[in-house]
Write a protein that holds these residues in place. Structure first.
Motif, mmCIF file in Angstrom:
data_model
loop_
_atom_site.group_PDB
_atom_site.id
_atom_site.type_symbol
_atom_site.label_atom_id
_atom_site.label_comp_id
_atom_site.label_asym_id
_atom_site.label_seq_id
_atom_site.Cartn_x
_atom_site.Cartn_y
_atom_site.Cartn_z
ATOM 1 N N ALA A 277 11.235 -0.969 -6.203
ATOM 2 C CA ALA A 277 9.581 -1.035 -6.380
ATOM 3 C C ALA A 277 8.827 -0.778 -5.153
ATOM 4 O O ALA A 277 7.810 0.300 -5.241
ATOM 5 N N ILE A 278 9.369 -1.199 -4.078
ATOM 6 C CA ILE A 278 8.582 -0.808 -2.783
ATOM 7 C C ILE A 278 8.729 0.818 -2.256
ATOM 8 O O ILE A 278 7.756 1.364 -2.178
ATOM 9 N N PHE A 279 9.781 1.362 -2.713
ATOM 10 C CA PHE A 279 10.160 2.957 -2.442
ATOM 11 C C PHE A 279 9.224 3.383 -3.590
ATOM 12 O O PHE A 279 8.702 4.530 -3.253
ATOM 13 N N ALA A 280 9.263 3.091 -4.590
ATOM 14 C CA ALA A 280 8.420 3.949 -5.750
ATOM 15 C C ALA A 280 6.956 3.782 -5.433
ATOM 16 O O ALA A 280 6.042 4.708 -5.527
ATOM 17 N N ASN A 281 6.505 2.620 -5.138
ATOM 18 C CA ASN A 281 5.060 2.484 -4.684
ATOM 19 C C ASN A 281 4.711 3.313 -3.425
ATOM 20 O O ASN A 281 3.685 3.836 -3.110
ATOM 21 N N ILE A 282 5.502 3.363 -2.397
ATOM 22 C CA ILE A 282 5.342 4.034 -1.042
ATOM 23 C C ILE A 282 5.257 5.512 -1.242
ATOM 24 O O ILE A 282 4.295 6.184 -1.076
ATOM 25 N N PHE A 283 6.350 6.023 -2.271
ATOM 26 C CA PHE A 283 6.440 7.569 -2.383
ATOM 27 C C PHE A 283 5.225 8.043 -3.095
ATOM 28 O O PHE A 283 4.642 9.113 -3.097
ATOM 29 N N MET A 284 4.757 7.049 -4.397
ATOM 30 C CA MET A 284 3.611 7.552 -5.133
ATOM 31 C C MET A 284 2.460 7.509 -4.271
ATOM 32 O O MET A 284 1.411 8.291 -4.331
ATOM 33 N N GLY A 285 2.021 6.523 -3.349
ATOM 34 C CA GLY A 285 1.063 6.454 -2.556
ATOM 35 C C GLY A 285 1.064 7.543 -1.583
ATOM 36 O O GLY A 285 -0.014 8.126 -1.247
ATOM 37 N N MET A 286 2.174 7.778 -1.109
ATOM 38 C CA MET A 286 2.401 8.962 -0.017
ATOM 39 C C MET A 286 2.068 10.206 -0.685
ATOM 40 O O MET A 286 1.640 11.229 -0.114
ATOM 41 N N GLY A 287 2.421 10.288 -2.001
ATOM 42 C CA GLY A 287 2.096 11.734 -2.559
ATOM 43 C C GLY A 287 0.669 11.890 -2.825
ATOM 44 O O GLY A 287 0.331 12.940 -2.490
ATOM 45 N N ILE A 288 -0.152 10.858 -3.004
ATOM 46 C CA ILE A 288 -1.804 10.865 -3.171
ATOM 47 C C ILE A 288 -2.196 11.325 -1.465
ATOM 48 O O ILE A 288 -2.879 12.348 -1.385
ATOM 49 N N SER A 289 -1.724 10.705 -0.715
ATOM 50 C CA SER A 289 -1.892 11.107 0.756
ATOM 51 C C SER A 289 -1.696 12.299 0.932
ATOM 52 O O SER A 289 -2.276 12.945 1.928
ATOM 53 N N ALA A 290 -0.429 12.817 0.650
ATOM 54 C CA ALA A 290 -0.071 14.365 1.071
ATOM 55 C C ALA A 290 -1.062 15.499 0.420
ATOM 56 O O ALA A 290 -1.490 16.360 0.838
ATOM 57 N N ILE A 291 -1.458 15.093 -0.756
ATOM 58 C CA ILE A 291 -2.158 16.042 -1.600
ATOM 59 C C ILE A 291 -3.736 16.090 -1.162
ATOM 60 O O ILE A 291 -4.466 16.777 -1.138
ATOM 61 N N VAL A 292 -4.082 14.530 -1.237
ATOM 62 C CA VAL A 292 -5.472 14.433 -1.053
ATOM 63 C C VAL A 292 -5.867 14.225 0.271
ATOM 64 O O VAL A 292 -5.600 12.977 0.956
ATOM 65 N N THR A 293 -6.392 15.013 1.211
ATOM 66 C CA THR A 293 -6.561 14.708 2.577
ATOM 67 C C THR A 293 -7.639 13.966 3.083
ATOM 68 O O THR A 293 -7.766 13.558 3.919
ATOM 69 N N ASP A 294 -8.651 13.923 2.021
ATOM 70 C CA ASP A 294 -9.822 12.775 2.470
ATOM 71 C C ASP A 294 -9.581 11.686 1.795
ATOM 72 O O ASP A 294 -8.806 11.222 0.818
ATOM 73 N N GLN A 295 -9.476 10.694 3.289
ATOM 74 C CA GLN A 295 -8.848 9.382 2.963
ATOM 75 C C GLN A 295 -9.574 8.448 2.075
ATOM 76 O O GLN A 295 -9.293 7.469 1.182
ATOM 77 N N VAL A 296 -11.043 8.518 1.867
ATOM 78 C CA VAL A 296 -11.650 7.765 0.964
ATOM 79 C C VAL A 296 -11.521 8.035 -0.361
ATOM 80 O O VAL A 296 -11.217 7.132 -1.414
ATOM 81 N N ILE A 297 -11.427 9.376 -0.853
ATOM 82 C CA ILE A 297 -11.001 9.767 -2.176
ATOM 83 C C ILE A 297 -9.798 9.238 -2.622
ATOM 84 O O ILE A 297 -9.560 9.026 -3.518
ATOM 85 N N ALA A 298 -8.697 9.535 -1.322
ATOM 86 C CA ALA A 298 -7.250 9.007 -1.542
ATOM 87 C C ALA A 298 -7.394 7.376 -2.125
ATOM 88 O O ALA A 298 -6.437 7.192 -3.044
ATOM 89 N N MET A 299 -7.981 6.708 -1.371
ATOM 90 C CA MET A 299 -8.259 5.360 -1.707
ATOM 91 C C MET A 299 -8.654 4.915 -2.976
ATOM 92 O O MET A 299 -8.477 4.129 -3.571
ATOM 93 N N ASP A 300 -9.732 5.758 -3.189
ATOM 94 C CA ASP A 300 -10.396 5.470 -4.818
ATOM 95 C C ASP A 300 -9.413 6.047 -5.967
ATOM 96 O O ASP A 300 -9.502 5.329 -6.914
ATOM 97 N N LEU A 301 -8.679 7.061 -5.559
ATOM 98 C CA LEU A 301 -7.635 7.353 -6.670
ATOM 99 C C LEU A 301 -6.611 6.222 -6.695
ATOM 100 O O LEU A 301 -6.117 5.793 -7.850
ATOM 101 N N SER A 302 -5.965 5.831 -5.573
ATOM 102 C CA SER A 302 -5.298 4.835 -5.384
ATOM 103 C C SER A 302 -5.776 3.445 -6.312
ATOM 104 O O SER A 302 -4.962 2.657 -6.816
ATOM 105 N N PHE A 303 -6.881 3.083 -6.080
ATOM 106 C CA PHE A 303 -7.614 1.850 -6.596
ATOM 107 C C PHE A 303 -7.751 1.965 -7.810
ATOM 108 O O PHE A 303 -7.377 1.175 -8.862
ATOM 109 N N PHE A 304 -8.035 3.205 -8.499
ATOM 110 C CA PHE A 304 -8.282 3.548 -9.857
ATOM 111 C C PHE A 304 -6.847 3.482 -10.564
ATOM 112 O O PHE A 304 -6.782 2.838 -11.798
ATOM 113 N N TYR A 305 -5.829 3.776 -9.814
ATOM 114 C CA TYR A 305 -4.544 4.132 -10.601
ATOM 115 C C TYR A 305 -3.904 2.475 -10.589
ATOM 116 O O TYR A 305 -3.211 2.096 -11.530
#
Length: 389
Positions: A277-305
């Motif tokens: 579960a840790i690896f699943a959350n790390i890779f899913m979060g890292m996927g957003i981080s790699a695609i969305v370079t804006d940190q604020v938008i990336a955190m908004d997407l993470s919170f929404f998800y």
């Protein structure tokens, strides 16, 4: 490759510990929040809910009813107002959560074999209180009714055993499993702590790449990884995982024993589930981080998800009772599968093969997140190279 990987692991651990937001999320907040939440439910459940009894009958049986209500472990008679007080007034003033009204001629009707209502006004604004009061009053009603029937049968010449069998012909032998004490500490705290834990892991991972993807710092990071995006992704993943496991040890090794929360299943099976579960959350979060370079938008997407995870996981409301769209979304969140596996191991102590479906689902999230992380990082590097040209 090995040398570059170790450099990234060391770099990520230092970044997580020294970077204020990451340090707060992964160290400070868990230490404070987890203990604070656990103390809320330290009593394990709700007992002695305040109840008022308005007795219009004033007979031996009506007083017996009052004593039975007060003797019930979930209830406590705190008021016995006269008839001038209304149930709505008592509930409105929050003097009690329920008002039981014993009508006039209550004893006379019961002893003559007639049905006598026992009105109970319950503050149902709290479903928890309402259900507990209903269950307790139902128990009191059955006990008193059965006692009255047994007494009548005995007076007609029946033995006590015969009277008991006639009064209660069907007995339900309830055998609660896994949490037989209905203890809220055992039920709520593991769910609350784990959902917060995985949200923290996801949020940290969602800033792991985009926080360093600009300027000379990213070039230095690539050099440390021997210009390997595989080393970069895997090294950061290992760094976050190592720090995440320290929080896992805090939950299982300190909070559970300190608050007396039992662990029925294998600690090794649980560790395996947490790791996936840790690896699943790390890779899913890292996927957003790699695609969305804006940190604020990336955190908004993470919170929404992630924010609906606790509700959509089936922890507070079963998935089969949700509308189809909500149930579908519940299966798009890694925590849903973790929670199912967690309950199977932590409370039910099921064989490991019963948790294989959850392992497989978490493995799919790991694969998707890993591909998104590598793909997003590769596209970002290509974009930087084209800009340089």
């Amino acid at each position: 490759m090995k040398f570059g990987l170790l450099h990234i692991v060391k770099h990520e651990l230092l970044r997580l510990i020294t970077f204020p937001s990451s340090r707060n999320l992964m160290i400070i907040i868990p230490l404070i929040t987890f203990f604070f939440l656990s103390f809320i439910y330290i009593r394990g459940g709700i007992r002695k809910i305040p109840v008022a009894v308005i007795d219009h009958d004033q007979t031996q049986m009506s007083r017996l009813v009052t004593r039975y209500i007060d003797a019930e472990s979930m209830l406590k008679v705190v008021l016995q107002p006269d008839s001038r007080g209304t149930a709505e007034e008592i509930l409105g003033k929050e003097e009690a959560y329920a008002v039981v009204v014993i009508p006039k001629d209550f004893q006379k009707k019961v002893l003559s074999g007639k049905s006598s209502p026992l009105p109970a006004f319950v503050n149902a604004s709290s479903i928890l209180h309402g259900n507990m009061i209903y269950s307790a009053l139902s128990t009191v009603s059955v006990t008193i009714s059965s006692g009255a029937l047994i007494e009548r049968f005995k007076q007609s010449g029946k033995h006590f055993d015969q009277s008991m069998a006639m009064a209660i012909p069907i007995k339900v032998h309830l055998k609660p499993l896994y949490n037989p004490w209905y203890n809220y500490l055992y039920y709520l705290i593991p769910g609350l702590l784990t959902v917060l834990f995985f949200m923290m892991v996801f949020f940290v991972a969602a800033r792991s790449l985009n926080s360093e993807c600009k300027g000379e710092g990213f070039k230095e990071l690539l050099e440390k990884s021997n210009h390997s995006i595989f080393n970069l992704v895997l090294g950061k993943t290992i760094g976050i995982y190592l720090l995440s496991m320290s929080i896992y040890l805090l939950i299982i090794g300190i909070i559970f024993p300190l608050f007396g929360i039992p662990l029925y299943g294998s600690i090794w099976h649980l560790t395996l589930l947490f790791t996936l579960a840790i690896f699943a959350n790390i890779f899913m979060g890292m996927g957003i981080s790699a695609i969305v370079t804006d940190q604020v938008i990336a955190m908004d997407l993470s919170f929404f998800y992630n924010s609906p995870a606790f509700v959509f996981s089936g922890f507070t409301f079963p998935i089969f009772g949700m509308p189809a769209l909500n149930a579908f979304y519940a299966h798009l969140i890694p925590y849903t599968y973790f929670l199912t596996g967690f309950i199977k191991i932590y409370e039910m102590d099921t064989p490991l093969r019963y948790v294989y479906p959850e392992f497989q689902s978490l493995g799919i999230f790991i694969l998707i997140g890993f591909v998104l992380s590598l793909g997003g990082l590769w596209l970002h590097i290509r974009k930087l190279k084209s800009c340089a040209v």
